[in-house]
Scaffold this active site. Structure first.
Site, PDB file in Angstrom:
ATOM      1  N   ASP A  46      -2.929   0.722   6.845  1.00 15.35           N
ATOM      2  CA  ASP A  46      -2.135   0.764   5.743  1.00 15.35           C
ATOM      3  C   ASP A  46      -1.257  -1.132   5.994  1.00 15.35           C
ATOM      4  O   ASP A  46      -0.896  -1.726   4.626  1.00 15.35           O
ATOM      5  CB  ASP A  46      -0.658   1.507   6.157  1.00 15.35           C
ATOM      6  CG  ASP A  46      -1.075   3.140   6.176  1.00 15.35           C
ATOM      7  OD1 ASP A  46      -1.404   3.407   4.995  1.00 15.35           O
ATOM      8  OD2 ASP A  46      -1.383   3.261   7.488  1.00 15.35           O
ATOM      9  N   GLU A 104      -1.264  -1.339  -4.619  1.00 11.55           N
ATOM     10  CA  GLU A 104      -2.319  -0.186  -4.612  1.00 11.55           C
ATOM     11  C   GLU A 104      -2.351   0.550  -5.737  1.00 11.55           C
ATOM     12  O   GLU A 104      -1.364   1.262  -5.986  1.00 11.55           O
ATOM     13  CB  GLU A 104      -2.928   0.269  -3.745  1.00 11.55           C
ATOM     14  CG  GLU A 104      -4.457   0.976  -3.997  1.00 11.55           C
ATOM     15  CD  GLU A 104      -4.816   1.288  -1.999  1.00 11.55           C
ATOM     16  OE1 GLU A 104      -4.987   0.349  -1.767  1.00 11.55           O
ATOM     17  OE2 GLU A 104      -5.172   2.392  -1.971  1.00 11.55           O
ATOM     18  N   ASP A 113       1.247  -1.061  -0.323  1.00 12.68           N
ATOM     19  CA  ASP A 113       0.451  -0.356  -0.083  1.00 12.68           C
ATOM     20  C   ASP A 113       0.837   0.492  -0.075  1.00 12.68           C
ATOM     21  O   ASP A 113       1.249   1.572   1.326  1.00 12.68           O
ATOM     22  CB  ASP A 113      -1.064   0.249   1.247  1.00 12.68           C
ATOM     23  CG  ASP A 113      -1.889   1.244   0.695  1.00 12.68           C
ATOM     24  OD1 ASP A 113      -2.392   1.304   0.447  1.00 12.68           O
ATOM     25  OD2 ASP A 113      -2.704   1.298   2.372  1.00 12.68           O
TER      26      ASP A 113
END
Lengths: 174, 174
Positions: free
Chosen positions: B141, B68, B7
């Site tokens: 996260d 992501e 992420d």
């Protein structure tokens, strides 16, 4: 002082190396454009860019790197690729402990033409004149990269020395 | 199949390694967050991120990397840093010839919770259940990075084999 200017992009990434100092005539050492195929995976395009930029760093051994600061524009999809591409010269500079500066397009235009809103033709014309080139650099990304390097040399001096000192201190602190 | 989920971010970058296959129970191998100081130069922050991600790649030897996909949001300044940060795991995967996939937040949420608009608490709760963890991963996260890796394993299979074939073909063509 030798500066590598980078106008980042995945489809076209402009590179220009300029040598000189404040109050000295500037000299173009190299100029070029890296292109990566639109159909390639984004990660492979970034890798191609990294390989080429590493080769430029090795061949031209700049003292500093100047990268165009990326702003969000209307074309959101393109801007993400440009932002990712800008990470490549930033990493290349950081890995070698070279001072790195991000200049905005209007800073570059103002430095080179005296007008922060100059168009591409004016920037190319002034770059050609400043570097006393026989032929105008093409495409515009290549001229922009040279303009970035010129801007960096001219804005350099005291500001660079401060940044270098900070970078040194940060490396020591790690 | 072992997947590193990332992420991306400069202030906090979530990392999670998950092992398993379609129809097999999934296992968490590692989870963590890389933080880089807000006051550091962006290029130094990218370099710190690269150093840490390279260490994770070496230590956990993933078969694939899932990152992501970054979209432009209201916070334009932050999004540029996030886009630059996302280039780091993309480059790390490409350099090692590993398959890389970009998953959107809604794809990840849908894969893990069945709802593409699930909130962070729901994602964390499902990640904790799927991986049979004693303690919920924190911060969000870190949970998101595990969710990315889970999503990748579950969406994997045929799609990955096609991507690998393309990547191999492209490496041969170079």
């Amino acid at each position: 002082m030798r500066v590598l200017g980078v106008d980042p992009g995945l489809t076209r990434c402009g590179l220009g190396v300029v040598e000189g100092g404040i109050g000295q005539p500037l000299r173009m050492i190299a100029v070029g454009v890296i292109r990566t195929p639109v159909d390639d995976e984004p990660a492979l395009r970034l890798l191609s860019l990294q390989t080429e930029i590493d080769e430029w760093m090795q061949q031209y051994t700049p003292d500093a790197v100047a990268v165009e600061r990326v702003f969000a524009k209307a074309n959101i999809k393109g801007i993400m690729g440009t932002a990712q591409a800008s990470a490549v010269p930033m990493l290349a500079a950081a890995r070698r402990g070279l001072p790195l500066a991000l200049h905005t397009p209007s800073e570059v235009k103002a430095a080179v033409t005296g007008n922060g809103r100059a168009d591409k033709a004016q920037v190319t014309a002034m770059v050609t004149r400043i570097l006393r080139l026989q032929v105008a650099p093409r495409p515009a990304d290549a001229a922009d990269a040279l303009a970035l390097a010129i801007c960096h040399v001219w804005r350099g001096g005291a500001q660079n020395r401060i940044q270098e000192a900070i970078a040194r201190q940060q490396r020591v602190a790690r």
